[in-house]
Design a protein around this motif. Structure first.
Motif, mmCIF file in Angstrom:
data_model
loop_
_atom_site.group_PDB
_atom_site.id
_atom_site.type_symbol
_atom_site.label_atom_id
_atom_site.label_comp_id
_atom_site.label_asym_id
_atom_site.label_seq_id
_atom_site.Cartn_x
_atom_site.Cartn_y
_atom_site.Cartn_z
ATOM 1 N N PRO A 191 1.718 -49.184 13.389
ATOM 2 C CA PRO A 191 0.917 -48.271 12.579
ATOM 3 C C PRO A 191 -0.455 -48.050 13.207
ATOM 4 N N ASN A 192 -0.988 -46.866 12.964
ATOM 5 C CA ASN A 192 -2.376 -46.555 13.316
ATOM 6 C C ASN A 192 -2.670 -46.343 14.804
ATOM 7 N N VAL A 193 -1.674 -46.384 15.649
ATOM 8 C CA VAL A 193 -1.957 -46.218 17.078
ATOM 9 C C VAL A 193 -2.196 -44.747 17.444
ATOM 10 N N GLY A 194 -1.849 -43.835 16.517
ATOM 11 C CA GLY A 194 -2.130 -42.418 16.765
ATOM 12 C C GLY A 194 -0.891 -41.570 17.020
ATOM 13 N N LYS A 195 0.260 -41.977 16.496
ATOM 14 C CA LYS A 195 1.497 -41.215 16.707
ATOM 15 C C LYS A 195 1.403 -39.829 16.081
ATOM 16 N N SER A 196 0.937 -39.781 14.836
ATOM 17 C CA SER A 196 0.844 -38.483 14.160
ATOM 18 C C SER A 196 -0.222 -37.614 14.833
ATOM 19 N N SER A 197 -1.292 -38.254 15.293
ATOM 20 C CA SER A 197 -2.328 -37.495 16.005
ATOM 21 C C SER A 197 -1.745 -36.892 17.280
ATOM 22 N N LEU A 198 -0.878 -37.667 17.957
ATOM 23 C CA LEU A 198 -0.267 -37.150 19.194
ATOM 24 C C LEU A 198 0.683 -36.002 18.881
ATOM 25 N N ALA A 232 -3.445 -47.693 7.955
ATOM 26 C CA ALA A 232 -2.180 -48.047 8.608
ATOM 27 C C ALA A 232 -1.039 -47.818 7.625
ATOM 28 N N GLY A 233 0.015 -47.174 8.089
ATOM 29 C CA GLY A 233 1.157 -46.901 7.213
ATOM 30 C C GLY A 233 1.049 -45.535 6.544
ATOM 31 N N THR A 234 0.338 -44.612 7.182
ATOM 32 C CA THR A 234 0.183 -43.269 6.608
ATOM 33 C C THR A 234 1.510 -42.502 6.613
ATOM 34 N N THR A 235 2.166 -42.499 7.750
ATOM 35 C CA THR A 235 3.419 -41.740 7.852
ATOM 36 C C THR A 235 4.545 -42.575 7.254
ATOM 37 N N ARG A 236 5.238 -41.975 6.287
ATOM 38 C CA ARG A 236 6.302 -42.707 5.599
ATOM 39 C C ARG A 236 7.690 -42.222 6.017
ATOM 40 N N ALA A 288 7.381 -43.396 11.068
ATOM 41 C CA ALA A 288 6.547 -44.375 10.377
ATOM 42 C C ALA A 288 6.258 -45.525 11.334
ATOM 43 N N GLY A 289 5.011 -46.035 11.314
ATOM 44 C CA GLY A 289 4.626 -47.135 12.198
ATOM 45 C C GLY A 289 5.505 -48.358 11.963
ATOM 46 N N LEU A 290 5.882 -49.018 13.072
ATOM 47 C CA LEU A 290 6.829 -50.129 12.978
ATOM 48 C C LEU A 290 6.078 -51.433 12.705
ATOM 49 N N PHE A 309 -0.744 -45.220 26.304
ATOM 50 C CA PHE A 309 -1.875 -45.889 25.639
ATOM 51 C C PHE A 309 -2.863 -44.843 25.153
ATOM 52 N N ASN A 310 -3.137 -44.894 23.863
ATOM 53 C CA ASN A 310 -3.932 -43.851 23.211
ATOM 54 C C ASN A 310 -5.372 -44.319 22.986
ATOM 55 N N LYS A 311 -6.176 -43.391 22.503
ATOM 56 C CA LYS A 311 -7.587 -43.633 22.145
ATOM 57 C C LYS A 311 -8.424 -43.973 23.376
ATOM 58 N N ALA A 312 -8.118 -43.304 24.472
ATOM 59 C CA ALA A 312 -8.872 -43.516 25.712
ATOM 60 C C ALA A 312 -10.341 -43.181 25.517
ATOM 61 N N ASP A 313 -10.629 -42.245 24.590
ATOM 62 C CA ASP A 313 -12.027 -41.831 24.378
ATOM 63 C C ASP A 313 -12.901 -42.973 23.862
ATOM 64 N N LEU A 314 -12.279 -43.967 23.247
ATOM 65 C CA LEU A 314 -13.059 -45.095 22.710
ATOM 66 C C LEU A 314 -13.325 -46.172 23.754
ATOM 67 N N ILE A 351 -4.122 -41.802 27.390
ATOM 68 C CA ILE A 351 -4.425 -40.490 26.798
ATOM 69 C C ILE A 351 -5.387 -40.653 25.625
ATOM 70 N N SER A 352 -5.875 -39.511 25.170
ATOM 71 C CA SER A 352 -6.571 -39.486 23.888
ATOM 72 C C SER A 352 -5.991 -38.335 23.080
ATOM 73 N N ALA A 353 -5.315 -38.687 21.992
ATOM 74 C CA ALA A 353 -4.753 -37.641 21.133
ATOM 75 C C ALA A 353 -5.891 -36.879 20.457
ATOM 76 N N LYS A 354 -7.055 -37.503 20.409
ATOM 77 C CA LYS A 354 -8.191 -36.881 19.737
ATOM 78 C C LYS A 354 -8.852 -35.826 20.627
ATOM 79 N N THR A 355 -9.127 -36.174 21.888
ATOM 80 C CA THR A 355 -9.820 -35.230 22.777
ATOM 81 C C THR A 355 -8.840 -34.430 23.638
HETATM 82 N N1 LIG Z 1 -10.935 -42.134 18.683
HETATM 83 C C1 LIG Z 1 -9.665 -41.842 18.538
HETATM 84 N N2 LIG Z 1 -9.062 -41.982 17.363
HETATM 85 C C2 LIG Z 1 -7.762 -41.668 17.250
HETATM 86 C C3 LIG Z 1 -7.026 -41.178 18.337
HETATM 87 N N3 LIG Z 1 -5.753 -40.956 17.925
HETATM 88 C C4 LIG Z 1 -5.724 -41.279 16.618
HETATM 89 N N4 LIG Z 1 -6.922 -41.705 16.207
HETATM 90 C C5 LIG Z 1 -7.299 -42.172 14.874
HETATM 91 O O1 LIG Z 1 -6.497 -43.296 14.544
HETATM 92 C C6 LIG Z 1 -6.163 -43.287 13.160
HETATM 93 C C7 LIG Z 1 -4.678 -43.337 12.977
HETATM 94 O O2 LIG Z 1 -4.101 -42.162 13.505
HETATM 95 P P1 LIG Z 1 -2.664 -41.648 13.112
HETATM 96 O O3 LIG Z 1 -2.342 -40.518 13.983
HETATM 97 O O4 LIG Z 1 -2.575 -41.455 11.648
HETATM 98 O O5 LIG Z 1 -1.838 -42.942 13.529
HETATM 99 P P2 LIG Z 1 -0.268 -43.219 13.298
HETATM 100 O O6 LIG Z 1 0.206 -43.978 14.495
HETATM 101 O O7 LIG Z 1 0.433 -41.986 12.982
HETATM 102 O O8 LIG Z 1 -0.316 -44.195 12.066
HETATM 103 P P3 LIG Z 1 0.847 -44.467 10.973
HETATM 104 O O9 LIG Z 1 1.341 -43.171 10.474
HETATM 105 O O10 LIG Z 1 0.135 -45.242 9.948
HETATM 106 O O11 LIG Z 1 1.888 -45.277 11.643
HETATM 107 C C8 LIG Z 1 -6.807 -42.023 12.592
HETATM 108 O O12 LIG Z 1 -8.023 -42.340 12.029
HETATM 109 C C9 LIG Z 1 -7.000 -41.138 13.811
HETATM 110 O O13 LIG Z 1 -8.059 -40.225 13.677
HETATM 111 C C10 LIG Z 1 -7.689 -41.041 19.595
HETATM 112 O O14 LIG Z 1 -7.131 -40.641 20.616
HETATM 113 N N5 LIG Z 1 -8.996 -41.382 19.620
#
Ligand SMILES: Nc1nc2c(ncn2[C@@H]2O[C@H](COP(=O)(O)OP(=O)(O)OP(=O)(O)O)[C@@H](O)[C@H]2O)c(=O)[nH]1
Ligand SMILES: [Mg+2]
Length: 456
Positions: free
Chosen positions: A229-236, A252-256, A276-278, A338-343, A358-362
């Motif tokens: 959970p929370n690694v950014g799958k939905s963001s990607l 964590a656990g947003t996507t059901r 859904a996050g494993l 590996f996500n959230k490279a921007d951080l 990668i960064s799903a955000k940027t």
């Molecule tokens: N800074 C940063 N934050 C990110 C990035 N990708 C995702 N996030 C943040 O990480 C949090 C979780 O992102 P989600 O995309 O909901 O993660 P998920 O893996 O789908 O989570 P679940 O659905 O709970 O399994 C959110 O607050 C996003 O904004 C990124 O590349 N950079």
């Protein structure tokens, strides 16, 4: 369905409202129906503006009728095409009237794919071309349209037939040698059988490589985004889709549940599934969602195992990765990303130099990821000349290639195995013949055409 000879009718255009809707009739002899519908014969291949009336004489529609006389038609039978106004109720009325007036010629509603089946049975097209018609209609990208059009033009079939012809020539050589055993000794050398076999094998390998590309173009790639959970799958998913398809929150656990979105990467249809996050959970809804994540992983062509580049890798990631590797199908690959490279700032991805960052955000690194996805899925990036292909075609090509391999082994044994050499050639040829339908088990034919839509 296979042996039906009765005339058939169907609405050939898609359900719903449109400018024009087409009703199509095919049968051995449709002139009585034409006369009954319009009180006069129609000139073949000419558009006629006519009124169609119901039994009380009221006009149902003013339409354009085109009449094709056997064998110069799509199905090889007489074909009547009625181009009506495109309203669903109107088209039903036209169908009903045709069925009423077609009673004495036993007119019946067509089964899925029955028009194309008739075209195939009447030698208008071969099986690979018939399949190409369905693929052209189902094509999920422009590249897939072009690939299906090439198949429909007979490019795929020609390649197959050339190969069959070359194997036939080789078989004739071998079999004639078998009839004159005293000449066997020099056969393999004199007839250059081994060299010719090598040429055929190479051609088949080329065709297989092309068909594999064609399969990707036709079916696309099932890409599953998996991870904790929370690694950014939905963001990607949102980043790849270019829109906010999935809900993203820091919880964590947003996507059901699984979320699907189809996009096009370089002409290749990509069916992305966010899951859904494993993790271990006592939440009933979440655990149901996680079960579905595993179902998606099991049927994926490619799994992206997404992780947070800012977190030190622990035993959980390792065991999750092993579990994913244990669940995927044999032809599926796993890509570690590996996500959230921007951080990360100037820090290194903690001990993870090997993976894609990668960064799903940027959007950083996402283009490289797209390239990698296509590469791992086996797409070589050449759309030109690709012909769409199906699993069925690939299986036949694979089996043909196995038989050619065996025949090569027998050829290496010298003349003692000439008969086995010839037999393997024949088996390879049979497999190729199944692609164009020359040699096809009957049940398979029914299966292929039943996947078509009504009216095709
Ligand atoms: N800074 C940063 N934050 C990110 C990035 N990708 C995702 N996030 C943040 O990480 C949090 C979780 O992102 P989600 O995309 O909901 O993660 P998920 O893996 O789908 O989570 P679940 O659905 O709970 O399994 C959110 O607050 C996003 O904004 C990124 O590349 N950079
Ligand atoms: Mg999510």
């Amino acid at each position: 369905m296979m042996s039906r000879k009765v005339p058939i009718i169907a609405i050939a255009t898609a359900p719903g409202k449109a400018g024009v809707g087409i009703v199509r009739v095919s049968g051995a002899k449709l002139s009585p129906l034409v006369e009954a519908l319009f009180q006069k014969p129609l000139k073949p291949r000419e558009a006629s503006l006519l009124s169609l009336r119901d039994s009380a004489g009221a006009v149902i529609d003013q339409l354009i009728a085109v009449y094709f006389v056997s064998p110069a038609s799509f199905t090889g039978e007489d074909v009547l095409e009625l181009q009506c106004h495109g309203g669903p109720h109107l088209l039903e009325l036209v169908m009903k009237r045709c069925l009423e007036l077609g009673k004495n010629i036993d007119l019946e509603i067509a089964e899925p794919g029955e028009f194309t089946l008739r075209a195939y049975l009447n030698d208008k097209i071969d099986l690979a071309q018939a399949e190409a018609i369905a693929d052209l209609i189902d094509a999920q990208s422009e590249a897939a349209v072009r690939g299906a059009a090439r198949s429909l033009q007979g490019v795929f079939s020609e390649n197959i037939n050339d190969l069959i012809e070359e194997i036939t020539q080789l078989r004739i050589l071998v079999e004639s040698t078998l009839d004159f055993p005293e000449e066997e000794i020099e056969f393999l050398e004199n007839a250059q059988a081994r060299e010719r076999l090598k040429i055929v094998t190479n051609k088949l390998a080329e065709l297989r490589a092309g068909a594999q590309q064609g399969k990707i173009l036709r079916d696309g790639i099932q890409l599953v985004l998996a991870g904790a959970p929370n690694v950014g799958k939905s963001s990607l998913l949102n980043c790849l889709a270019g829109e906010d398809v999935a809900i993203v929150t820091p919880i964590a656990g947003t996507t059901r549940d699984r979320i699907r979105e189809s996009i096009n990467l370089d002409g290749v249809p990509m069916h992305i599934i966010d899951t859904a996050g494993l993790r271990e959970t006592s939440d009933l809804v979440e655990s149901k969602g996680i079960e579905r994540s595993w179902d998606a992983i099991r049927t994926a062509d490619l799994v992206i195992f997404l992780q947070d580049s800012n977190l030190a890798p622990g035993p959980e990631e390792e065991s999750l990765k092993l579990k994913i590797l244990g669940e995927i199908s044999p032809k599926c690959s796993v890509l570690e990303v590996f996500n959230k490279a921007d951080l990360l700032g100037s820090r290194d991805a903690v001990g993870r130099g090997m993976g894609l960052l990668i960064s799903a955000k940027t959007g950083e690194g996402v283009n490289a990821l797209k390239k990698k996805i296509l590469e791992v899925a086996g797409w070589d990036g050449h759309q030109e000349g690709v012909i769409v292909a199906r699993r069925r075609h690939l299986d036949c090509l694979d089996r043909a290639s196995e038989h050619l391999d065996k025949s090569r082994q027998f050829a290496a044994n010298g003349n003692s195995s000439l008969e086995l050499f010839a037999e393997e050639l024949r088996l390879a040829q049979d497999q190729l013949g199944q692609i164009t339908g020359k040699l096809l088990p009957d049940d398979l034919l029914g299966k292929i055409f039943s996947q078509f839509c009504i009216g095709k």
